[in-house]
Design a protein around this motif. Sequence first.
Motif, mmCIF file in Angstrom:
data_model
loop_
_atom_site.group_PDB
_atom_site.id
_atom_site.type_symbol
_atom_site.label_atom_id
_atom_site.label_comp_id
_atom_site.label_asym_id
_atom_site.label_seq_id
_atom_site.Cartn_x
_atom_site.Cartn_y
_atom_site.Cartn_z
ATOM 1 N N LEU A 98 5.776 9.759 4.820
ATOM 2 C CA LEU A 98 6.964 10.185 4.087
ATOM 3 C C LEU A 98 7.525 11.483 4.660
ATOM 4 C CD1 LEU A 98 5.847 9.383 0.446
ATOM 5 C CD2 LEU A 98 7.067 7.935 2.076
ATOM 6 N N GLY A 99 8.831 11.601 4.594
ATOM 7 C CA GLY A 99 9.528 12.789 5.077
ATOM 8 C C GLY A 99 11.006 12.651 4.827
ATOM 9 N N GLU A 100 11.783 13.444 5.512
ATOM 10 C CA GLU A 100 13.233 13.413 5.328
ATOM 11 C C GLU A 100 13.773 12.044 5.727
ATOM 12 O OE1 GLU A 100 15.181 16.559 7.321
ATOM 13 O OE2 GLU A 100 14.055 18.150 6.308
ATOM 14 N N GLY A 101 14.777 11.591 4.968
ATOM 15 C CA GLY A 101 15.404 10.311 5.269
ATOM 16 C C GLY A 101 14.519 9.118 4.998
ATOM 17 N N GLY A 102 13.516 9.293 4.143
ATOM 18 C CA GLY A 102 12.638 8.190 3.773
ATOM 19 C C GLY A 102 11.347 8.142 4.548
ATOM 20 N N GLY A 103 11.291 8.831 5.689
ATOM 21 C CA GLY A 103 10.038 8.916 6.416
ATOM 22 C C GLY A 103 10.024 8.098 7.684
ATOM 23 N N GLU A 104 8.825 7.915 8.238
ATOM 24 C CA GLU A 104 8.632 7.269 9.525
ATOM 25 C C GLU A 104 7.718 6.066 9.368
ATOM 26 O OE1 GLU A 104 6.886 8.399 13.990
ATOM 27 O OE2 GLU A 104 6.721 9.807 12.312
ATOM 28 N N ARG A 105 8.153 4.921 9.877
ATOM 29 C CA ARG A 105 7.317 3.720 9.854
ATOM 30 C C ARG A 105 6.316 3.822 10.996
ATOM 31 N NH1 ARG A 105 10.213 -2.080 10.000
ATOM 32 N NH2 ARG A 105 10.194 -1.731 12.255
ATOM 33 N N LEU A 106 5.023 3.817 10.672
ATOM 34 C CA LEU A 106 3.991 4.100 11.666
ATOM 35 C C LEU A 106 3.461 2.848 12.352
ATOM 36 C CD1 LEU A 106 2.007 6.828 9.680
ATOM 37 C CD2 LEU A 106 3.626 7.186 11.544
ATOM 38 N N MET A 107 3.158 1.798 11.581
ATOM 39 C CA MET A 107 2.648 0.561 12.172
ATOM 40 C C MET A 107 2.604 -0.533 11.120
ATOM 41 S SD MET A 107 -1.510 1.147 12.532
ATOM 42 C CE MET A 107 -1.827 -0.556 13.012
ATOM 43 N N ALA A 108 2.551 -1.769 11.581
ATOM 44 C CA ALA A 108 2.432 -2.901 10.671
ATOM 45 C C ALA A 108 1.004 -3.011 10.158
ATOM 46 C CB ALA A 108 2.838 -4.190 11.376
ATOM 47 N N VAL A 109 0.871 -3.264 8.870
ATOM 48 C CA VAL A 109 -0.465 -3.438 8.288
ATOM 49 C C VAL A 109 -1.181 -4.607 8.952
ATOM 50 C CG1 VAL A 109 -1.708 -3.943 6.155
ATOM 51 C CG2 VAL A 109 0.274 -2.421 6.101
ATOM 52 N N ALA A 110 -0.429 -5.629 9.341
ATOM 53 C CA ALA A 110 -1.034 -6.809 9.965
ATOM 54 C C ALA A 110 -1.697 -6.501 11.297
ATOM 55 C CB ALA A 110 0.035 -7.884 10.162
ATOM 56 N N ASP A 111 -1.349 -5.376 11.923
ATOM 57 C CA ASP A 111 -1.967 -5.002 13.194
ATOM 58 C C ASP A 111 -3.355 -4.395 13.018
ATOM 59 O OD1 ASP A 111 0.242 -5.876 14.578
ATOM 60 O OD2 ASP A 111 1.172 -3.897 14.716
ATOM 61 N N LEU A 112 -3.737 -4.145 11.771
ATOM 62 C CA LEU A 112 -5.047 -3.565 11.478
ATOM 63 C C LEU A 112 -6.091 -4.671 11.464
ATOM 64 C CD1 LEU A 112 -6.227 -0.739 10.575
ATOM 65 C CD2 LEU A 112 -6.016 -1.581 8.236
ATOM 66 N N HIS A 113 -7.174 -4.501 12.220
ATOM 67 C CA HIS A 113 -8.224 -5.520 12.288
ATOM 68 C C HIS A 113 -9.247 -5.381 11.176
ATOM 69 C CE1 HIS A 113 -7.527 -6.176 16.889
ATOM 70 N NE2 HIS A 113 -6.575 -6.688 16.142
ATOM 71 N N LEU A 114 -9.304 -4.262 10.511
ATOM 72 C CA LEU A 114 -10.315 -4.018 9.488
ATOM 73 C C LEU A 114 -10.052 -4.870 8.253
ATOM 74 C CD1 LEU A 114 -10.474 -0.132 9.791
ATOM 75 C CD2 LEU A 114 -12.107 -1.785 10.703
ATOM 76 N N ILE A 115 -11.144 -5.265 7.585
ATOM 77 C CA ILE A 115 -11.063 -6.169 6.446
ATOM 78 C C ILE A 115 -11.003 -5.380 5.139
ATOM 79 C CG2 ILE A 115 -12.298 -7.997 5.194
ATOM 80 C CD1 ILE A 115 -13.673 -8.690 7.852
ATOM 81 N N GLY A 116 -10.119 -5.792 4.216
ATOM 82 C CA GLY A 116 -10.172 -5.293 2.854
ATOM 83 C C GLY A 116 -9.209 -4.170 2.542
ATOM 84 N N ALA A 117 -8.857 -4.076 1.247
ATOM 85 C CA ALA A 117 -7.940 -3.035 0.784
ATOM 86 C C ALA A 117 -8.512 -1.641 1.015
ATOM 87 C CB ALA A 117 -7.638 -3.243 -0.705
ATOM 88 N N HIS A 118 -9.839 -1.496 0.899
ATOM 89 C CA HIS A 118 -10.436 -0.171 1.106
ATOM 90 C C HIS A 118 -10.254 0.297 2.543
ATOM 91 C CE1 HIS A 118 -13.502 -3.037 2.283
ATOM 92 N NE2 HIS A 118 -14.239 -2.083 2.824
ATOM 93 N N ASN A 119 -10.226 -0.629 3.492
ATOM 94 C CA ASN A 119 -10.008 -0.216 4.874
ATOM 95 C C ASN A 119 -8.541 0.103 5.149
ATOM 96 O OD1 ASN A 119 -12.471 -0.005 6.328
ATOM 97 N ND2 ASN A 119 -12.735 -2.214 6.168
ATOM 98 N N ARG A 120 -7.637 -0.465 4.383
ATOM 99 C CA ARG A 120 -6.230 -0.019 4.485
ATOM 100 C C ARG A 120 -6.117 1.416 3.977
ATOM 101 N NH1 ARG A 120 -5.430 -5.221 2.475
ATOM 102 N NH2 ARG A 120 -4.552 -4.536 0.491
ATOM 103 N N GLU A 121 -6.861 1.750 2.928
ATOM 104 C CA GLU A 121 -6.896 3.139 2.456
ATOM 105 C C GLU A 121 -7.485 4.053 3.524
ATOM 106 O OE1 GLU A 121 -9.054 3.353 -1.182
ATOM 107 O OE2 GLU A 121 -7.489 2.388 -2.379
ATOM 108 N N ASN A 122 -8.566 3.603 4.173
ATOM 109 C CA ASN A 122 -9.160 4.417 5.234
ATOM 110 C C ASN A 122 -8.158 4.669 6.357
ATOM 111 O OD1 ASN A 122 -11.641 4.496 3.902
ATOM 112 N ND2 ASN A 122 -12.451 2.717 4.981
ATOM 113 N N ALA A 123 -7.396 3.642 6.712
ATOM 114 C CA ALA A 123 -6.385 3.792 7.764
ATOM 115 C C ALA A 123 -5.331 4.811 7.361
ATOM 116 C CB ALA A 123 -5.741 2.436 8.061
ATOM 117 N N MET A 124 -4.889 4.753 6.109
ATOM 118 C CA MET A 124 -3.870 5.702 5.646
ATOM 119 C C MET A 124 -4.406 7.126 5.620
ATOM 120 S SD MET A 124 -1.713 3.656 2.719
ATOM 121 C CE MET A 124 -3.101 2.942 1.854
#
Length: 458
Positions: free
Chosen positions: A265-291
Amino acid sequence: MDISGKKVWIVGLGKSGRSLLDTARRLGARCQAADTRLLVDADALRGRYPEVDFHFGPFREGQFAGADAVLVSPGLAWDMPALRQAREHGVPVLGDMELFGQLARAPIVAITGSNGKSTVTTLVGEMAGAAGWRVAVGGNLGTPALELLPSNGPEPELYVLELSSFQLAACTQFHPRAAAILNFSPDHLDWHGDYAAYRAAKARIFQAMGAGDTLVLNAGDAAVMALAPTVPAGVQIVTFAGPAAALAAPAAGSVIERDGYFWRLGEGGGERLMAVADLHLIGAHNRENAMAALALGSAVGIPAAAMAQALAAFAGLPHRMSRVGRIAGVDYYDDSKGTNLGATLKAIAGLPGPLVLILGGDAKGADLSPLRAACAGQRAAVLLGKDAPMLADVLAGVLPLQQVGSMEEAVRAAAAMARPGDQVLLSPACASLDMFTDYQDRGRQFQQAVRGLAGGAG
């Protein structure tokens, strides 16, 4: 701290304690070393350090009171009488992280929490490496922090450290440039005494931070966010959160999951960093770890492209939701690093099921009753280890149970109860030391038993 020529006690001679001993000697201290245990390699230690006076066995009253400083290995009780007496005599008593913080000259990223520490620490290190930075990764993960300090040559440009509650309990002035508290669930209550003391130890990660530093908090964890009012003035608080977390007004620099992407998040809505689908890790907890890793990397200036590259390439840590293979239509997952309730709850939620769970070990005084709801509707559970009887009481009537005496028996029992399309998940919710050398040994034995099934299936 200048300890050259000073009389310094090293207390505790495990992996981190030995790094304290090596560091103190390198700094010119006159060292004595003590451990309550009679170590199997005591004679080898005496031979390696002939100038060090070693003491093995119970600590004596006032044993450390005449020292110029006492350096304490993580995991030793901070309030044990001999250490308390040293402090009462005005002797500085420091842990390994406190000493490291005084010696390091490069910025430090520090990560703590009940679960996900190792993954986030590794990710931030990979991100810095992808950016071409000289980075040193360790602490509670892998290499003790003091061994990361250069004995010669250039210092790393960044230190990335995983910190346990044991290490943080001894910190007063430790000062990271960026730090994260990922989550809270009851753990190590046998050591800390209660859940409040455990959380208070974790909170020491930010107590010496100040203006220009960044603290990353999990917006989806109410106990973590409750710490926000206690953060020192001037520290920038940023958060990370999945789609389900309610964020009233996240600060610039916070990372969220939205519309299939990770955003900063930042000015103008922020910056899109990467697609979640590009993450190889399994599970919602690993999406949290990535963030969390993205927020920390951003806080110390790692370029977005390098962070996305590292995340997309990372396949996960050994024994952390690692898929071992498929046998007779059943998938087997090794989550031996799930040593507490919170880790196991996240692991269960991260797989579609039905699951045959392998649970048990040393619960470390934790209340495992929340497993009842998580296990409802699953196929079965196999129980082993010191607290298997307690788990049997907790899960009685919820799902079929079987108690066993070894990992090989556990895997064979799980295979017998699983049906095609199921998953067998080793995520014990308990520590491993009652039956195994460590969680890695437990995971290796699980994998070996699964391979044994495959060998016998032909």
